[in-house]
Every structure is written in C-alpha cells, then in structure tokens.
Design an enzyme around this catalytic site. Structure first.
Site, short mmCIF file in Angstrom:
data_model
loop_
_atom_site.label_atom_id
_atom_site.label_comp_id
_atom_site.label_asym_id
_atom_site.label_seq_id
_atom_site.Cartn_x
_atom_site.Cartn_y
_atom_site.Cartn_z
N TYR A 49 -79.29 31.67 2.53
CA TYR A 49 -78.20 32.65 2.51
C TYR A 49 -77.03 32.15 3.36
O TYR A 49 -77.21 31.71 4.50
CB TYR A 49 -78.67 34.01 3.04
N GLY A 99 -72.77 38.28 2.00
CA GLY A 99 -72.89 39.71 1.81
C GLY A 99 -73.40 40.06 0.44
O GLY A 99 -74.42 39.54 -0.04
N HIS A 158 -61.44 36.15 6.05
CA HIS A 158 -61.57 37.19 7.08
C HIS A 158 -60.36 37.23 8.02
O HIS A 158 -60.37 38.00 8.99
CB HIS A 158 -62.84 37.00 7.89
N ASN A 188 -70.88 36.06 12.44
CA ASN A 188 -71.81 37.14 12.11
C ASN A 188 -72.60 37.54 13.36
O ASN A 188 -73.79 37.25 13.48
CB ASN A 188 -72.74 36.68 11.00
N ARG A 236 -67.62 70.63 45.20
CA ARG A 236 -69.04 70.86 45.50
C ARG A 236 -69.96 70.11 44.52
O ARG A 236 -71.00 69.59 44.91
CB ARG A 236 -69.33 72.36 45.44
#
Length: 526
Positions: A67, A74, A97, A209, A293
């Site tokens: 892959y 993807g 990208h 990735n 407080r």
C-alpha cells in the site's frame, strides 16, 4: 532571531534522535533552540533503520503489493501503480497535498514539528532510509524551517497536508524560514551544503502519514499550561493579599480531606506564599468569595490533569504513527490506523477546557479587586490617583473590560474539536480525530489566558501596592508587608510596571508582561 548553526554548538547537550525516548521538555528545548539535534550513530540503531528499507526494496523486486508503494493512496488503494511509475508516486503525494491555508506555523512550532516527525521515524517501523533521517536532522541543525500553513488537517490519516510541506522541502521544493526570511528550499539546502532528496518508494507516505503536527503543538501547549498553572497560583496569592482575604482557606488539614494531589499542591503553594496560621486569621469576613476561596479547586483541575496529559503526549511522541508499518525483524507489512490522533485530540480538548477555567477564575478575581464594593477598602478601579486629579482618572477600568473579552473568547473556544469528525476522502477516512484543530484551539486558549494573566499581573501589582500603603505602619519597610515570596514577586513586577498613579496606555505593559510569561521569566514554585 539571528541565524546560528547549532551543529557545533558547545552551549547545549545535543538531543540524539534514536538513542532514547524523548520527553516534552526535549521538544520544547529544540523548538526554542536551547539544544541542538543529532542523529544517533550507534550501529545497531542504523542497522535497524536500514533493515526496514532493505526489506521494502526486496518486496518490490519480488513484485509484492505494498500500500502506498505499488498502489494509490487512501481510497485509491485498489489502483495498481505500474513499476515504472512507482518512483514518482511519493512526489505526487506531497505535490497534491500542497493545499494548506491559514497563517504559517511559527519558527518555534516548525522546529517542534520537525522534531516530532523525526522521532517517530526513528522508531524503526516506517521503512525509511537513514539518509532521510539525516536530512530532517540537517534541517534542525541549520535551522531551515519549512513554511507550513496551519489549516488543512483533519488529524487522520495524520497531518497529511501540513506535513507535505516538510516532504517537499526535503526534496528542495517550496519555501523555508532562514534567519527570519523566506528563502526557496533549493537555495537554502544548497547554501547549507545539503542535497535535495529523491524520496524512496514509501518515504513520502512515511513523512506525511502521521501525527507530528498535532503532537508538536501539544508539547508546546503542555509547557505553557504547566507554567500558567503556577503563575495563576502566584496571582491568586497576590489577589488574596490585595483583597485582604482569609489565607486559612488554604490550610493543609482542610485539603487533606479532599486528596486530589494537584489541588493539594496548589493549596500548598498558596500556603508558602501567604501567612496561613491562626495568628493571621482574618476575622472581618468568615469566607472569601469563590474565585479566591476555591482557587485551588479550579487551578487544581489543570494541575491534576497534567500527568495524564503528559502520558498521552509523550506516548504519541515516541510512537510510530504512519501506515503501513514495516516490521524489519519479522519482515511483515502491517496495515493499521496509528495515524489516528485521538489521544492528542482528547488531551488538547481537555487541556483547553481546564486552561479556560483558569482564565475565568482570574477574570473573576480581577472583577472583585477593581470593584470598590468588594475590594475591602481600596479605591475604585484600583486607581492610584489622589487629590484634585482623582476624578478624571479611571485606573484599571478598561483593562478589566479587555480581560473579560479575552476570557469570553477563551471560553467560547472550549467546544471539543474531536466531536466534529467528518467523513472525508471518498469515505475512506470516515472517522477522523480533528487532533490538529484541537491543538491549535488549545494554543489559542493558552494565548488568551496568558493575556488575562498579564492583565492580572498589572492588577495585583497595583493592588498589593495599594494594600501595602494602607497597612504600612511607622518605618516598617513596604516589602515586609506581603509574605516573602510575594514581596519578591512584587519587586520583580515593579521593575517592569510602574504604579498606575495617572491614567496611561497599558498596552506596552501588557506586551512586555506577555514576553515575560512566554519566556517563563519568573521562577515560581519549582
């Protein structure tokens, strides 16, 4: 900042990537250029890296299907890439990208991103070459920083779009910061004696990735949140003194009854700052308002969260988080989803909520201090003006309005980013983390809360001065009236901030204080 090549710096101990796990402090030190970077030179480390790359080469020779190496990315994983086009695939990945928008990450953030990605690849499960690790190390050593737009990541498959800018720079494309100026990457690499890479088949995917951007931002956020926790405690002590409050609210026995350790630590810090014994009990008012407080209970949530947030962030920092992973010893290709940034998303969503609550706490303290009805005898708006000019002076009136605005904006940003998962990329990425958006939101909340803290530092400096003026008796020195630690803090603040005796523009004071806060200039409780 002037350019300094840190490859031969003798002023810092280098951080050796691949030698041991990194801590958040290591990333912060690299980001601030307080330490330099080196790649571990141990033969067994380099051999492990080489085994992964060699295994991938052998699979390719044997026509194995891998892959992102011999397939598209993807949803396109069913598309087979012809062998003659395999070398071009990584170039296409970072090219398409290149669609980020928004402001550029700062140089400090860019260094942290480089460190986070390099450390992940050094885990030895990414199938990359030693040459790639050396190239990223070289960027850190020569301070050549990819110009990375901050918008465009959904946090799975990791930080694809922002990390494409790192991949491109390694190959001599796009732009870098060098000595504060924009320089083409090819020119900057050449000037540093570095040669642009030709990425090996999986290296583009390995670079992009992963969760490096969100993790880097989380490291920087953690460092700021930890300091803010202590600063808010010191401000609370000074607020209590200004309001003539009851220091016994922070009694150790009281807090032993509710044993959250971070909350107890905040109360202990306040005990160190304020006189908490019975002799110092304020009998004029049995109980202070909640913003004083209950300050240990509010700040304590953040303080108690920090250890678990550290674990989330450092586990991610020291993980292999790309896909597929390459097992160099078992010689397997492991397909999974380690690019999913859910732990960082949760950490950042949690942190920003706790930090925004601190902003709200400080804002409420300020509202009490400037209000003549609640500040126990101090002037309205803590104005230092006296005599005939008092009617035209308004002290800290506008500063309180601005602090309230910054607080409101911080609170508005606390909606968790992680619940806004979107189905993307043809429903392959159908559940995504939004970790990078969460981290960016957290940094913005920290920025706003630091602005509130800067406003409070002006306020408590003024308030302690006014309260001390009213409590001074005879020749007793002013610095002896607050507890010793508060006197030291008041003296430090007085070096930067003049008393507001006559109305003046406070923006320069605020900007100076923000510099001090972000430089962590005051030693507080460590």
């Amino acid at each position: 900042m002037p350019h300094t090549d840190l490859t031969s710096s003798a002023s810092s101990t280098p951080i050796r990537f691949g030698a041991q796990p990194l801590a958040i402090e290591d990333v912060v030190a690299l980001a601030r250029r307080e330490r330099s970077a080196q790649l571990h030179d141990a033969p067994d480390f380099r051999a492990r890296i080489a085994r992964g790359a060699d295994f991938l080469d052998r699979l390719l020779r044997e026509d194995g299907t891998i892959y992102g190496v011999t397939t598209g990315y993807g949803d396109s994983c069913t598309v087979t890439v012809p062998p003659e086009l395999v070398p071009e695939l990584p170039h296409h990945l970072y090219t398409y990208h290149g669609c980020g928008l928004g402001a550029l990450f700062t140089p400090e953030q860019a260094r942290a991103i480089l460190a986070a990605r390099l450390n992940s690849l050094c885990q030895g499960f990414s199938g990359v070459s030693v040459a790639l690790l050396e190239q990223i190390t070289g960027l850190l050593q020569h301070d050549l920083l990819p110009q990375i737009p901050c918008e465009g990541s959904v946090g799975a498959s990791g930080d694809l779009t922002p990390l494409s800018y790192l991949a491109a720079v390694l190959c001599g494309e796009r732009d870098v910061w060098r000595e504060g100026a924009t320089v083409p990457a090819a020119q900057a690499l050449a000037a540093a004696g570095m040669t642009p890479l030709r990425l090996r088949p999986k290296e583009g995917l390995a670079i992009m990735n992963g969760t490096a951007v969100m993790t880097a931002l989380a490291c920087l956020a953690f460092d700021r949140a930890r300091y803010l926790c202590q600063l808010a405690t010191r401000i609370t002590a000074m607020s209590s003194f200004t309001l003539d409050g009851n220091a016994h609210h922070f009694d150790a026995t009281l807090f032993s009854a509710k044993p959250h350790p971070g909350q107890q630590q905040v109360a202990a810090w306040l005990q160190r700052d304020l006189p908490c014994g019975q002799a110092h009990r304020n009998e004029k008012r049995l109980q202070d308002r909640y913003s004083v407080r209950c300050a240990p209970h509010v700040i304590g949530v953040l303080n108690d969260a920090l250890p678990s947030l550290r674990q989330f962030i450092e586990n991610e920092l020291n993980s292999a988080n790309d896909n597929p992973l390459i097992d160099p010893d078992g010689e397997r290709v492991l397909h999974g989803g380690h690019f999913y940034g859910g732990h960082i998303a949760f950490a950042m969503d949690s942190m920003k909520t706790a930090v925004a609550n601190v902003a709200d706490l400080l804002d409420r303290q300020m509202a009490l201090m400037v209000d003549q009805r609640y500040n126990n005898g101090l002037p309205a708006n803590l104005s230092g003006a006296q005599g005939a000019r008092a009617p035209i002076n308004h002290g800290l009136k506008a500063l309180q309005i601005s602090a309230s605005a910054w607080t409101a904006e911080a609170l508005k940003l606390t909606m968790p980013a992680s619940v806004f998962s979107r189905s993307t990329e043809c429903h392959n990425q159908d559940k995504v983390s939004m970790g990078t958006i969460a981290a960016r939101d957290c940094l913005r909340v920290l920025e706003l809360t630091e602005q509130v803290a800067a406003a409070l530092l002006i306020t408590v400096r003024q308030g302690v001065w006014l309260r001390s003026q009213r409590q001074q008796v005879g020749d007793t020195p002013l610095q002896d009236l607050p507890a010793g630690r508060l006197a030291a803090m008041q003296a430090a603040l007085s070096e930067d901030i003049a008393v507001v005796a006559e109305d003046r523009m406070l923006e320069p004071d605020l900007r100076l204080l923000l510099q001090r806060i972000r430089a962590q200039a005051w030693s507080l409780y460590d």
